[in-house]
Write a protein that holds these residues in place. Structure first.
Motif, PDB file in Angstrom:
ATOM      1  N   ASP A   1     101.244 -28.746 -52.337  1.00  0.00           N
ATOM      2  CA  ASP A   1     102.554 -28.978 -52.946  1.00  0.00           C
ATOM      3  C   ASP A   1     102.420 -29.776 -54.241  1.00  0.00           C
ATOM      4  N   GLU A   2     101.495 -30.742 -54.242  1.00  0.00           N
ATOM      5  CA  GLU A   2     101.285 -31.549 -55.451  1.00  0.00           C
ATOM      6  C   GLU A   2     100.729 -30.701 -56.590  1.00  0.00           C
ATOM      7  N   VAL A   3      99.762 -29.854 -56.272  1.00  0.00           N
ATOM      8  CA  VAL A   3      99.200 -28.971 -57.296  1.00  0.00           C
ATOM      9  C   VAL A   3     100.262 -28.021 -57.816  1.00  0.00           C
ATOM     10  N   TRP A   4     101.105 -27.519 -56.920  1.00  0.00           N
ATOM     11  CA  TRP A   4     102.163 -26.594 -57.335  1.00  0.00           C
ATOM     12  C   TRP A   4     103.124 -27.274 -58.310  1.00  0.00           C
ATOM     13  N   ARG A   5     103.489 -28.520 -58.015  1.00  0.00           N
ATOM     14  CA  ARG A   5     104.378 -29.246 -58.942  1.00  0.00           C
ATOM     15  C   ARG A   5     103.700 -29.412 -60.301  1.00  0.00           C
ATOM     16  N   ASN A   6     102.415 -29.699 -60.279  1.00  0.00           N
ATOM     17  CA  ASN A   6     101.650 -29.820 -61.519  1.00  0.00           C
ATOM     18  C   ASN A   6     101.681 -28.515 -62.296  1.00  0.00           C
ATOM     19  N   MET A   7     101.497 -27.402 -61.609  1.00  0.00           N
ATOM     20  CA  MET A   7     101.510 -26.092 -62.263  1.00  0.00           C
ATOM     21  C   MET A   7     102.875 -25.780 -62.848  1.00  0.00           C
ATOM     22  N   GLN A   8     103.936 -26.155 -62.136  1.00  0.00           N
ATOM     23  CA  GLN A   8     105.278 -25.901 -62.650  1.00  0.00           C
ATOM     24  C   GLN A   8     105.551 -26.719 -63.906  1.00  0.00           C
ATOM     25  N   GLU A   9     104.971 -27.911 -63.980  1.00  0.00           N
ATOM     26  CA  GLU A   9     105.108 -28.704 -65.194  1.00  0.00           C
ATOM     27  C   GLU A   9     104.346 -28.066 -66.353  1.00  0.00           C
ATOM     28  N   GLN A  10     103.271 -27.345 -66.022  1.00  0.00           N
ATOM     29  CA  GLN A  10     102.454 -26.711 -67.052  1.00  0.00           C
ATOM     30  C   GLN A  10     103.171 -25.572 -67.759  1.00  0.00           C
ATOM     31  N   SER A  11     103.845 -24.724 -66.970  1.00  0.00           N
ATOM     32  CA  SER A  11     104.278 -23.451 -67.546  1.00  0.00           C
ATOM     33  C   SER A  11     105.557 -22.936 -66.913  1.00  0.00           C
ATOM     34  N   SER A  12     106.361 -22.272 -67.731  1.00  0.00           N
ATOM     35  CA  SER A  12     107.611 -21.682 -67.244  1.00  0.00           C
ATOM     36  C   SER A  12     107.358 -20.547 -66.268  1.00  0.00           C
ATOM     37  N   LYS A  13     106.184 -19.910 -66.357  1.00  0.00           N
ATOM     38  CA  LYS A  13     105.928 -18.787 -65.446  1.00  0.00           C
ATOM     39  C   LYS A  13     105.843 -19.264 -64.005  1.00  0.00           C
ATOM     40  N   TRP A  14     105.435 -20.529 -63.797  1.00  0.00           N
ATOM     41  CA  TRP A  14     105.416 -21.075 -62.439  1.00  0.00           C
ATOM     42  C   TRP A  14     106.782 -21.624 -62.053  1.00  0.00           C
ATOM     43  N   ARG A  15     107.513 -22.169 -63.029  1.00  0.00           N
ATOM     44  CA  ARG A  15     108.829 -22.732 -62.718  1.00  0.00           C
ATOM     45  C   ARG A  15     109.794 -21.658 -62.252  1.00  0.00           C
ATOM     46  N   ALA A  16     109.547 -20.421 -62.667  1.00  0.00           N
ATOM     47  CA  ALA A  16     110.450 -19.329 -62.283  1.00  0.00           C
ATOM     48  C   ALA A  16     110.265 -18.905 -60.831  1.00  0.00           C
ATOM     49  N   LYS A  17     109.225 -19.417 -60.165  1.00  0.00           N
ATOM     50  CA  LYS A  17     108.921 -18.991 -58.805  1.00  0.00           C
ATOM     51  C   LYS A  17     109.397 -20.041 -57.803  1.00  0.00           C
ATOM     52  N   SER A  18     109.620 -19.608 -56.567  1.00  0.00           N
ATOM     53  CA  SER A  18     110.302 -20.435 -55.575  1.00  0.00           C
ATOM     54  C   SER A  18     109.459 -21.577 -55.036  1.00  0.00           C
ATOM     55  N   GLY A  19     108.159 -21.393 -54.893  1.00  0.00           N
ATOM     56  CA  GLY A  19     107.323 -22.442 -54.325  1.00  0.00           C
ATOM     57  C   GLY A  19     105.951 -21.917 -53.980  1.00  0.00           C
ATOM     58  N   VAL A  20     105.150 -22.775 -53.313  1.00  0.00           N
ATOM     59  CA  VAL A  20     103.786 -22.394 -52.957  1.00  0.00           C
ATOM     60  C   VAL A  20     103.771 -21.097 -52.158  1.00  0.00           C
ATOM     61  N   GLY A  21     104.792 -20.893 -51.345  1.00  0.00           N
ATOM     62  CA  GLY A  21     104.853 -19.695 -50.510  1.00  0.00           C
ATOM     63  C   GLY A  21     104.943 -18.400 -51.292  1.00  0.00           C
ATOM     64  N   ALA A  22     105.255 -18.494 -52.598  1.00  0.00           N
ATOM     65  CA  ALA A  22     105.330 -17.282 -53.416  1.00  0.00           C
ATOM     66  C   ALA A  22     103.954 -16.739 -53.774  1.00  0.00           C
ATOM     67  N   LEU A  23     102.921 -17.576 -53.680  1.00  0.00           N
ATOM     68  CA  LEU A  23     101.572 -17.128 -54.019  1.00  0.00           C
ATOM     69  C   LEU A  23     101.126 -16.012 -53.066  1.00  0.00           C
ATOM     70  N   SER A  24     100.422 -15.023 -53.624  1.00  0.00           N
ATOM     71  CA  SER A  24     100.030 -13.860 -52.811  1.00  0.00           C
ATOM     72  C   SER A  24      98.569 -13.478 -53.006  1.00  0.00           C
ATOM     73  N   SER A  25      97.741 -14.424 -53.465  1.00  0.00           N
ATOM     74  CA  SER A  25      96.338 -14.088 -53.719  1.00  0.00           C
ATOM     75  C   SER A  25      95.572 -13.771 -52.442  1.00  0.00           C
ATOM     76  N   ASP A  26      95.955 -14.378 -51.321  1.00  0.00           N
ATOM     77  CA  ASP A  26      95.288 -14.044 -50.060  1.00  0.00           C
ATOM     78  C   ASP A  26      95.559 -12.588 -49.678  1.00  0.00           C
ATOM     79  N   LYS A  27      96.787 -12.144 -49.874  1.00  0.00           N
ATOM     80  CA  LYS A  27      97.112 -10.736 -49.594  1.00  0.00           C
ATOM     81  C   LYS A  27      96.420  -9.803 -50.581  1.00  0.00           C
ATOM     82  N   TYR A  28      96.318 -10.239 -51.837  1.00  0.00           N
ATOM     83  CA  TYR A  28      95.656  -9.414 -52.855  1.00  0.00           C
ATOM     84  C   TYR A  28      94.191  -9.191 -52.494  1.00  0.00           C
ATOM     85  N   LEU A  29      93.490 -10.248 -52.109  1.00  0.00           N
ATOM     86  CA  LEU A  29      92.092 -10.080 -51.702  1.00  0.00           C
ATOM     87  C   LEU A  29      91.972  -9.254 -50.431  1.00  0.00           C
TER      88      LEU A  29
END
Length: 374
Positions: free
Chosen positions: A201-229
């Motif tokens: 959660d802390e890393v996610w907040r950091n990422m949202q501060e970095q870029s608008s592309k992360w701020r547009a997403k709902s939260g850590v649960g939006a990540l899908s890299s495990d499904k992609y692999l």
């Protein structure tokens, strides 16, 4: 001193070294001057991210003094200008043969195009089998009429590089499978390529501060890299192995990408070390989460002896801020018992920027590391 401060110092010292103004006798005083220069923002320095402070800037004194908001706006403006100015070129003839699957089905991720490239000399009626390389960001891999970027000068063109190396007897020929990126809305590519388990959660907040592309997403649960692999391992790979003459075993299965594609390729080695024998990670963008992925790998990396991994980075544009994080990852690998030159390789390319042209120019290096005949 946190990672933001460390890299701020690193970037300034590198600039002074280039100007001949930094040498051992005065290094302490130079560091003090830099810290004084930082004093107005020192309290928040460790919480500010590289994307806000550094990435995409001109390497000038003025650029490093920008506020995070100004720097981000400048980066986005320059990025859009660069896209608008991409050179238009004719579609070149492909080496080898390519099959374009327009909507490759999946129960795990959104269906998308997949390209399968076969090297020259591939004969479906023969008994010869080939290693396989899985590559990300397929829109920019092979330049052909079905690519959404056809006619633009933005391609890796691995068909040309692989064919040249094979003809020179420098590498074994391999099948290349390129998976198109998720580009449905802003940030979707990042959701699929950011190593999911490394994001707290802390890393996610950091990422949202970095870029608008992360701020547009709902939260850590939006990540899908495990499904992609999982899609690559349980859906795409079985199809490729069942359709083409492949060497299906771990020592002959590789994964490759650039930028965030480098992150997900390294993540594949961590998550599926028994599936992927090697990975090539060009211009790995460790800056997301201020190096959180490299730190996570320190506790989540396979034992040495079965996997090989290649890293590289340039020195221009975005690339100028990758080195300190890459050096940290190198220490992770050494700490795990990986031997440089055998189990892993890291290359720095002075003058190289963050572009497919740069990756094409040095693609022969990771291909020889993973597939070399010597």
């Amino acid at each position: 001193m946190g990672p933001g401060t460390q890299v701020y110092l690193y970037v300034h010292i590198m600039k002074l070294r280039k100007k001949g103004l930094f040498y051992p006798g005065r290094s302490f005083f130079v560091v003090i001057l830099i810290l004084v220069n930082m004093s107005s923002e020192s309290i928040k320095a460790d919480n500010d991210t590289l994307s806000d402070k550094f990435r995409g800037h001109d390497k000038t004194e003025a650029a490093t003094m920008m506020t995070p908001k100004e720097a981000k706006q400048k980066m986005e403006k320059e990025s859009q200008e660069a896209k608008n100015n991409i050179a238009r070129i004719p579609i070149p003839p492909l080496k080898g043969a390519l099959t374009h699957y327009k909507d490759f089905p999946s129960k795990l991720i959104r269906p998308r195009p997949v390209d399968v490239w076969l090297p020259e000399g591939y004969d479906a009626s023969s008994n010869k089998r080939y290693p396989v390389i899985y590559m990300h960001d397929g829109q920019m891999i092979f330049h052909h009429a079905d690519s959404s970027l056809a006619g633009m000068d933005v391609f890796w063109n691995p068909d040309k590089v692989m064919t040249r190396l094979v003809n020179n007897n420098e590498v074994r020929p391999a099948i290349i499978v390129s998976i198109w990126m998720a580009d449905w809305t802003e940030g979707d590519r990042g959701l699929e390529l950011m190593p999911q388990k490394a994001v707290t959660d802390e890393v996610w907040r950091n990422m949202q501060e970095q870029s608008s592309k992360w701020r547009a997403k709902s939260g850590v649960g939006a990540l899908s890299s495990d499904k992609y692999l999982k899609f690559i391992v349980t859906e795409l790979k079985p199809f490729v192995d069942g359709t083409y003459l492949t060497l299906m075993d771990q020592p002959n299965t590789f994964i490759m990408g650039s930028s965030m594609g480098g992150l997900i390729s390294a993540y594949a080695i961590s998550e599926y070390p028994d599936v992927f024998g090697g990975a090539a990670c060009l211009s790995t963008d460790w800056t997301h989460g201020d190096g959180a992925v490299a730190r996570w790998f320190s506790d989540h990396w396979p034992a040495p002896g079965r996997n090989r991994i290649y890293y590289d980075y340039g020195t221009e544009g975005f690339e100028a801020y990758y080195e300190p994080f890459q050096l940290q990852m190198n220490e992770v690998l050494r700490g795990k018992g990986f031997i440089e030159g055998n189990d892993f390789m890291t290359q720095r390319f002075d003058g190289a920027d963050h572009s497919p042209k740069s990756w094409n120019a040095r693609l022969h290096v990771p291909l020889k590391f993973l597939l070399g005949n010597n």
